[in-house]
Design a protein around this motif. Structure first.
Motif, PDB file in Angstrom:
ATOM      1  N   LEU A 130      36.844  44.606  33.632  1.00 36.83           N
ATOM      2  CA  LEU A 130      37.109  43.757  34.788  1.00 36.83           C
ATOM      3  C   LEU A 130      38.055  44.471  35.750  1.00 36.83           C
ATOM      4  O   LEU A 130      39.048  45.053  35.334  1.00 36.83           O
ATOM      5  N   PRO A 131      37.738  44.462  37.033  1.00 37.11           N
ATOM      6  CA  PRO A 131      38.599  45.128  38.012  1.00 37.11           C
ATOM      7  C   PRO A 131      39.981  44.471  38.084  1.00 37.11           C
ATOM      8  O   PRO A 131      40.123  43.284  37.842  1.00 37.11           O
ATOM      9  N   LYS A 132      40.944  45.265  38.454  1.00 37.51           N
ATOM     10  CA  LYS A 132      42.318  44.778  38.476  1.00 37.51           C
ATOM     11  C   LYS A 132      42.868  44.547  39.881  1.00 37.51           C
ATOM     12  O   LYS A 132      43.804  43.794  40.052  1.00 37.51           O
ATOM     13  N   THR A 133      42.318  45.170  40.901  1.00 34.66           N
ATOM     14  CA  THR A 133      42.850  45.005  42.256  1.00 34.66           C
ATOM     15  C   THR A 133      42.123  43.881  42.965  1.00 34.66           C
ATOM     16  O   THR A 133      41.019  43.466  42.581  1.00 34.66           O
ATOM     17  N   ARG A 134      42.698  43.402  44.055  1.00 34.71           N
ATOM     18  CA  ARG A 134      42.134  42.303  44.822  1.00 34.71           C
ATOM     19  C   ARG A 134      40.800  42.698  45.432  1.00 34.71           C
ATOM     20  O   ARG A 134      39.846  41.920  45.429  1.00 34.71           O
ATOM     21  N   ASP A 135      40.725  43.922  45.967  1.00 33.60           N
ATOM     22  CA  ASP A 135      39.483  44.388  46.606  1.00 33.60           C
ATOM     23  C   ASP A 135      38.338  44.474  45.605  1.00 33.60           C
ATOM     24  O   ASP A 135      37.204  44.068  45.907  1.00 33.60           O
ATOM     25  N   GLU A 136      38.636  44.991  44.415  1.00 32.69           N
ATOM     26  CA  GLU A 136      37.589  45.095  43.392  1.00 32.69           C
ATOM     27  C   GLU A 136      37.120  43.706  42.954  1.00 32.69           C
ATOM     28  O   GLU A 136      35.928  43.476  42.747  1.00 32.69           O
ATOM     29  N   LEU A 137      38.068  42.771  42.822  1.00 32.98           N
ATOM     30  CA  LEU A 137      37.712  41.399  42.445  1.00 32.98           C
ATOM     31  C   LEU A 137      36.873  40.730  43.532  1.00 32.98           C
ATOM     32  O   LEU A 137      35.922  40.001  43.244  1.00 32.98           O
ATOM     33  N   ALA A 138      37.230  40.996  44.803  1.00 33.92           N
ATOM     34  CA  ALA A 138      36.479  40.416  45.921  1.00 33.92           C
ATOM     35  C   ALA A 138      35.043  40.940  45.942  1.00 33.92           C
ATOM     36  O   ALA A 138      34.095  40.175  46.176  1.00 33.92           O
ATOM     37  N   LYS A 139      34.854  42.216  45.681  1.00 34.88           N
ATOM     38  CA  LYS A 139      33.499  42.793  45.643  1.00 34.88           C
ATOM     39  C   LYS A 139      32.695  42.193  44.496  1.00 34.88           C
ATOM     40  O   LYS A 139      31.506  41.889  44.653  1.00 34.88           O
ATOM     41  N   LEU A 140      33.327  42.000  43.339  1.00 30.53           N
ATOM     42  CA  LEU A 140      32.649  41.411  42.188  1.00 30.53           C
ATOM     43  C   LEU A 140      32.264  39.967  42.472  1.00 30.53           C
ATOM     44  O   LEU A 140      31.156  39.531  42.143  1.00 30.53           O
ATOM     45  N   TYR A 141      33.154  39.212  43.145  1.00 24.13           N
ATOM     46  CA  TYR A 141      32.874  37.824  43.509  1.00 24.13           C
ATOM     47  C   TYR A 141      31.678  37.763  44.460  1.00 24.13           C
ATOM     48  O   TYR A 141      30.786  36.932  44.299  1.00 24.13           O
ATOM     49  N   GLU A 142      31.673  38.647  45.457  1.00 27.35           N
ATOM     50  CA  GLU A 142      30.564  38.669  46.438  1.00 27.35           C
ATOM     51  C   GLU A 142      29.248  39.052  45.754  1.00 27.35           C
ATOM     52  O   GLU A 142      28.196  38.489  46.051  1.00 27.35           O
ATOM     53  N   LYS A 143      29.320  39.960  44.793  1.00 32.56           N
ATOM     54  CA  LYS A 143      28.127  40.398  44.071  1.00 32.56           C
ATOM     55  C   LYS A 143      27.550  39.242  43.240  1.00 32.56           C
ATOM     56  O   LYS A 143      26.335  39.050  43.191  1.00 32.56           O
ATOM     57  N   LYS A 144      28.410  38.442  42.624  1.00 33.50           N
ATOM     58  CA  LYS A 144      27.937  37.367  41.748  1.00 33.50           C
ATOM     59  C   LYS A 144      27.506  36.125  42.519  1.00 33.50           C
ATOM     60  O   LYS A 144      26.585  35.426  42.105  1.00 33.50           O
ATOM     61  N   THR A 145      28.177  35.810  43.620  1.00 32.85           N
ATOM     62  CA  THR A 145      27.879  34.574  44.345  1.00 32.85           C
ATOM     63  C   THR A 145      27.035  34.793  45.601  1.00 32.85           C
ATOM     64  O   THR A 145      26.417  33.851  46.091  1.00 32.85           O
ATOM     65  N   GLY A 146      27.106  35.953  46.152  1.00 35.32           N
ATOM     66  CA  GLY A 146      26.407  36.216  47.404  1.00 35.32           C
ATOM     67  C   GLY A 146      27.239  35.779  48.598  1.00 35.32           C
ATOM     68  O   GLY A 146      26.797  35.910  49.730  1.00 35.32           O
ATOM     69  N   LYS A 147      28.424  35.263  48.370  1.00 40.65           N
ATOM     70  CA  LYS A 147      29.331  34.836  49.452  1.00 40.65           C
ATOM     71  C   LYS A 147      30.562  35.729  49.440  1.00 40.65           C
ATOM     72  O   LYS A 147      30.968  36.218  48.399  1.00 40.65           O
ATOM     73  N   LYS A 148      31.151  35.871  50.619  1.00 41.93           N
ATOM     74  CA  LYS A 148      32.399  36.611  50.702  1.00 41.93           C
ATOM     75  C   LYS A 148      33.536  35.710  50.231  1.00 41.93           C
ATOM     76  O   LYS A 148      33.520  34.499  50.460  1.00 41.93           O
ATOM     77  N   SER A 149      34.525  36.323  49.591  1.00 42.95           N
ATOM     78  CA  SER A 149      35.699  35.546  49.164  1.00 42.95           C
ATOM     79  C   SER A 149      36.570  35.240  50.371  1.00 42.95           C
ATOM     80  O   SER A 149      36.523  35.947  51.386  1.00 42.95           O
TER      81      SER A 149
END
Length: 142
Positions: free
Chosen positions: A105-124
């Motif tokens: 699991l990514p540790k930085t905010r940017d990596e988490l935001a990219k993972l969120y966008e990848k899973k939901t299709g929406k930007k955080s």
């Protein structure tokens, strides 16, 4: 007997009789072995008919006190035996349920935001920090 200023006494409470207190009849022990000035104990004993107190001198304990040894009974304790146990570390629930995805699991905010966008299709949302993004990703797993 060596005359000293201090001695070891027991303080007794006396029973009330007709017109005063009787030294022969003791109700109970008011105070166990303790060090008192001899003059004070004699004064209390001289007025024991009125005050109901009587100091009883303990010669063996006084001898020990004058020799600077303990005069009260010393408690005996069992010998201490140290028990050595091996420390066992049990894995916590969190450790046993980790998936491969969580370990990477990514540790930085940017990596988490990219993972969120990848899973939901929406930007955080831009205000979301690492904690909020992690919470949102956990909700998606359920």
């Amino acid at each position: 007997m060596i005359e000293t200023q201090m001695a070891v006494y027991k303080l007794h409470k006396l029973a009330r009789t007709n017109g005063g207190f009787d030294r022969a009849v003791r109700i109970g022990l008011e105070r166990d072995l303790h060090v008192v000035q001899v003059d004070y104990a004699e004064q209390i004993n001289a007025h024991s008919q009125m005050n109901g107190l009587y100091y009883e001198r303990n010669e063996p304990a006084t001898k020990l006190y004058l020799e600077k040894k303990p005069f009260k009974s010393v408690k005996e304790y069992a010998e201490f035996i140290e028990v050595k146990e091996e420390e066992i570390v049990l894995p916590t629930i969190k450790d046993t349920t980790k998936s491969i995805e969580e370990e990477s699991l990514p540790k930085t905010r940017d990596e988490l935001a990219k993972l969120y966008e990848k899973k939901t299709g929406k930007k955080s949302k831009p205000m979301w920090g690492v904690n909020k993004l992690t919470q949102e990703l956990e909700l998606l797993k359920q």
